[in-house]
Design a protein around this motif. Sequence first.
Motif, PDB file in Angstrom:
ATOM      1  N   LEU A 282     -41.233  32.888  11.023  1.00  0.00           N
ATOM      2  CA  LEU A 282     -41.224  31.548  11.635  1.00  0.00           C
ATOM      3  C   LEU A 282     -40.437  30.552  10.793  1.00  0.00           C
ATOM      4  O   LEU A 282     -39.694  29.720  11.334  1.00  0.00           O
ATOM      5  N   VAL A 283     -40.570  30.629   9.470  1.00  0.00           N
ATOM      6  CA  VAL A 283     -39.816  29.722   8.591  1.00  0.00           C
ATOM      7  C   VAL A 283     -38.310  29.943   8.761  1.00  0.00           C
ATOM      8  O   VAL A 283     -37.543  28.986   8.922  1.00  0.00           O
ATOM      9  N   ILE A 284     -37.891  31.193   8.756  1.00  0.00           N
ATOM     10  CA  ILE A 284     -36.451  31.488   8.898  1.00  0.00           C
ATOM     11  C   ILE A 284     -35.949  31.048  10.277  1.00  0.00           C
ATOM     12  O   ILE A 284     -34.876  30.438  10.396  1.00  0.00           O
ATOM     13  N   GLU A 285     -36.749  31.329  11.305  1.00  0.00           N
ATOM     14  CA  GLU A 285     -36.356  30.924  12.669  1.00  0.00           C
ATOM     15  C   GLU A 285     -36.198  29.416  12.762  1.00  0.00           C
ATOM     16  O   GLU A 285     -35.246  28.902  13.357  1.00  0.00           O
TER      17      GLU A 285
ATOM     18  N   LEU B  47     -33.185  24.578  13.523  1.00  0.00           N
ATOM     19  CA  LEU B  47     -32.987  23.155  13.223  1.00  0.00           C
ATOM     20  C   LEU B  47     -31.579  22.876  12.708  1.00  0.00           C
ATOM     21  O   LEU B  47     -31.025  21.816  12.977  1.00  0.00           O
ATOM     22  N   GLN B  48     -30.989  23.839  11.985  1.00  0.00           N
ATOM     23  CA  GLN B  48     -29.594  23.659  11.567  1.00  0.00           C
ATOM     24  C   GLN B  48     -28.679  23.588  12.786  1.00  0.00           C
ATOM     25  O   GLN B  48     -27.721  22.828  12.812  1.00  0.00           O
ATOM     26  N   LYS B  49     -28.997  24.397  13.783  1.00  0.00           N
ATOM     27  CA  LYS B  49     -28.171  24.445  14.999  1.00  0.00           C
ATOM     28  C   LYS B  49     -28.371  23.195  15.862  1.00  0.00           C
ATOM     29  O   LYS B  49     -27.424  22.721  16.485  1.00  0.00           O
ATOM     30  N   LEU B  50     -29.588  22.676  15.900  1.00  0.00           N
ATOM     31  CA  LEU B  50     -29.907  21.582  16.828  1.00  0.00           C
ATOM     32  C   LEU B  50     -29.696  20.188  16.254  1.00  0.00           C
ATOM     33  O   LEU B  50     -29.731  19.208  16.996  1.00  0.00           O
TER      34      LEU B  50
ATOM     35  N   PHE C 291     -17.044  15.254  24.960  1.00  0.00           N
ATOM     36  CA  PHE C 291     -17.359  15.348  23.525  1.00  0.00           C
ATOM     37  C   PHE C 291     -18.808  15.819  23.338  1.00  0.00           C
ATOM     38  O   PHE C 291     -19.083  16.682  22.499  1.00  0.00           O
ATOM     39  N   CYS C 292     -19.733  15.273  24.127  1.00  0.00           N
ATOM     40  CA  CYS C 292     -21.145  15.685  24.039  1.00  0.00           C
ATOM     41  C   CYS C 292     -21.312  17.147  24.465  1.00  0.00           C
ATOM     42  O   CYS C 292     -22.110  17.886  23.877  1.00  0.00           O
ATOM     43  N   ASP C 293     -20.544  17.557  25.486  1.00  0.00           N
ATOM     44  CA  ASP C 293     -20.635  18.952  25.947  1.00  0.00           C
ATOM     45  C   ASP C 293     -20.162  19.935  24.879  1.00  0.00           C
ATOM     46  O   ASP C 293     -20.661  21.059  24.798  1.00  0.00           O
ATOM     47  N   ARG C 294     -19.184  19.507  24.074  1.00  0.00           N
ATOM     48  CA  ARG C 294     -18.655  20.407  23.038  1.00  0.00           C
ATOM     49  C   ARG C 294     -19.625  20.570  21.870  1.00  0.00           C
ATOM     50  O   ARG C 294     -19.518  21.528  21.115  1.00  0.00           O
ATOM     51  N   LYS C 295     -20.547  19.638  21.694  1.00  0.00           N
ATOM     52  CA  LYS C 295     -21.519  19.705  20.588  1.00  0.00           C
ATOM     53  C   LYS C 295     -22.934  19.642  21.152  1.00  0.00           C
ATOM     54  O   LYS C 295     -23.618  18.636  20.995  1.00  0.00           O
ATOM     55  N   PRO C 296     -23.368  20.722  21.832  1.00  0.00           N
ATOM     56  CA  PRO C 296     -24.703  20.657  22.445  1.00  0.00           C
ATOM     57  C   PRO C 296     -25.825  20.615  21.405  1.00  0.00           C
ATOM     58  O   PRO C 296     -25.965  21.524  20.597  1.00  0.00           O
ATOM     59  N   ALA C 297     -26.559  19.540  21.415  1.00  0.00           N
ATOM     60  CA  ALA C 297     -27.709  19.339  20.509  1.00  0.00           C
ATOM     61  C   ALA C 297     -28.607  18.304  21.191  1.00  0.00           C
ATOM     62  O   ALA C 297     -28.168  17.617  22.122  1.00  0.00           O
ATOM     63  N   PRO C 298     -29.850  18.172  20.766  1.00  0.00           N
ATOM     64  CA  PRO C 298     -30.727  17.198  21.415  1.00  0.00           C
ATOM     65  C   PRO C 298     -30.151  15.779  21.463  1.00  0.00           C
ATOM     66  O   PRO C 298     -30.245  15.112  22.487  1.00  0.00           O
ATOM     67  N   VAL C 299     -29.546  15.315  20.368  1.00  0.00           N
ATOM     68  CA  VAL C 299     -29.035  13.939  20.376  1.00  0.00           C
ATOM     69  C   VAL C 299     -27.840  13.792  21.321  1.00  0.00           C
ATOM     70  O   VAL C 299     -27.737  12.797  22.049  1.00  0.00           O
ATOM     71  N   THR C 300     -26.943  14.772  21.350  1.00  0.00           N
ATOM     72  CA  THR C 300     -25.793  14.671  22.264  1.00  0.00           C
ATOM     73  C   THR C 300     -26.235  14.851  23.722  1.00  0.00           C
ATOM     74  O   THR C 300     -25.678  14.212  24.614  1.00  0.00           O
ATOM     75  N   ASN C 301     -27.229  15.712  23.958  1.00  0.00           N
ATOM     76  CA  ASN C 301     -27.742  15.866  25.323  1.00  0.00           C
ATOM     77  C   ASN C 301     -28.366  14.558  25.819  1.00  0.00           C
ATOM     78  O   ASN C 301     -28.237  14.195  26.985  1.00  0.00           O
ATOM     79  N   THR C 302     -29.061  13.863  24.903  1.00  0.00           N
ATOM     80  CA  THR C 302     -29.677  12.585  25.270  1.00  0.00           C
ATOM     81  C   THR C 302     -28.613  11.541  25.598  1.00  0.00           C
ATOM     82  O   THR C 302     -28.705  10.834  26.610  1.00  0.00           O
TER      83      THR C 302
ATOM     84  N   ARG D   5     -38.355  16.955   9.169  1.00  0.00           N
ATOM     85  CA  ARG D   5     -37.027  17.144   9.791  1.00  0.00           C
ATOM     86  C   ARG D   5     -37.081  16.893  11.294  1.00  0.00           C
ATOM     87  O   ARG D   5     -36.175  16.285  11.871  1.00  0.00           O
ATOM     88  N   ILE D   6     -38.135  17.352  11.945  1.00  0.00           N
ATOM     89  CA  ILE D   6     -38.261  17.158  13.392  1.00  0.00           C
ATOM     90  C   ILE D   6     -38.444  15.674  13.701  1.00  0.00           C
ATOM     91  O   ILE D   6     -37.843  15.145  14.640  1.00  0.00           O
ATOM     92  N   GLY D   7     -39.262  15.007  12.901  1.00  0.00           N
ATOM     93  CA  GLY D   7     -39.468  13.566  13.106  1.00  0.00           C
ATOM     94  C   GLY D   7     -38.164  12.792  12.964  1.00  0.00           C
ATOM     95  O   GLY D   7     -37.880  11.890  13.753  1.00  0.00           O
ATOM     96  N   ARG D   8     -37.348  13.158  11.978  1.00  0.00           N
ATOM     97  CA  ARG D   8     -36.053  12.489  11.813  1.00  0.00           C
ATOM     98  C   ARG D   8     -35.142  12.755  13.003  1.00  0.00           C
ATOM     99  O   ARG D   8     -34.418  11.853  13.449  1.00  0.00           O
ATOM    100  N   ALA D   9     -35.156  13.993  13.494  1.00  0.00           N
ATOM    101  CA  ALA D   9     -34.294  14.321  14.633  1.00  0.00           C
ATOM    102  C   ALA D   9     -34.722  13.539  15.881  1.00  0.00           C
ATOM    103  O   ALA D   9     -33.875  13.067  16.646  1.00  0.00           O
ATOM    104  N   ILE D  10     -36.030  13.374  16.070  1.00  0.00           N
ATOM    105  CA  ILE D  10     -36.518  12.596  17.223  1.00  0.00           C
ATOM    106  C   ILE D  10     -36.131  11.126  17.051  1.00  0.00           C
ATOM    107  O   ILE D  10     -35.692  10.467  17.999  1.00  0.00           O
ATOM    108  N   ASN D  11     -36.273  10.610  15.831  1.00  0.00           N
ATOM    109  CA  ASN D  11     -35.851   9.223  15.573  1.00  0.00           C
ATOM    110  C   ASN D  11     -34.362   9.036  15.825  1.00  0.00           C
ATOM    111  O   ASN D  11     -33.945   8.003  16.350  1.00  0.00           O
ATOM    112  N   ASP D  12     -33.564  10.050  15.435  1.00  0.00           N
ATOM    113  CA  ASP D  12     -32.120   9.970  15.680  1.00  0.00           C
ATOM    114  C   ASP D  12     -31.825   9.880  17.176  1.00  0.00           C
ATOM    115  O   ASP D  12     -30.953   9.114  17.604  1.00  0.00           O
TER     116      ASP D  12
END
Length: 198
Positions: free
Chosen positions: A14-17, A22-25, A51-62, A170-177
């Motif tokens: 789970l840690v490795i996953e 999170l590195q990918k997202l 540009f958002c389509d080329r970098k799919p991640a939660p922040v770009t999807n939002t 890390r998840i909290g920071r990503a949600i804040n972003d």
Amino acid sequence: MYIIAVVFAATMVLVIERILTLQKLTIDKSSLNESLFSMILRGDLKQAITFCDRKPAPVTNTLKAGLVQVLNRRPDEEVQVAMDASVLRETPRLEGWTAFLAVFGNVAVLIGLMGTIFGLIASFRGVANADAATKAQMLSAGISEALNCTAFGLLVAIIAIVSYGFFQIRIGRAINDMQESSMNLMNLVVANRDKIKG
């Protein structure tokens, strides 16, 4: 010990996953905003969406969810609702199975303590029927094995709980972003509606 080893293996998987996911997202928010917002200020929404389509991640999807609404000339409220809905959709992707790290941490401690109790019971039972010359040796060997069980359980628990805390940050920071970027986009769109073209 074997059950704790299974919990340890599950924890490490789970840690490795989570590290890889999170590195990918997650992407660098400041460089994203700089690139994307300059496109918006130039009034080129289609390029910003691409540009958002080329970098799919939660922040770009939002941000893309909001940009699509702006491109369709929807009111500001609908732009904000689309981005809020995207944040809600993307948050579970960021969290994944992270909560199980806290569960594994607690379970490892309990299994370690249970192993210690069973080990001590077995040791004292064995000593009761042994001769006086071997009692001390059998008792110390049994206690040593029982305490090893506790130590292994605590080690797994520490790894799991520290990892859980790290990923929560890390998840909290990503949600804040996501939320901060959506607010910045909203402010940018409201202030520059006249420059933005379809």
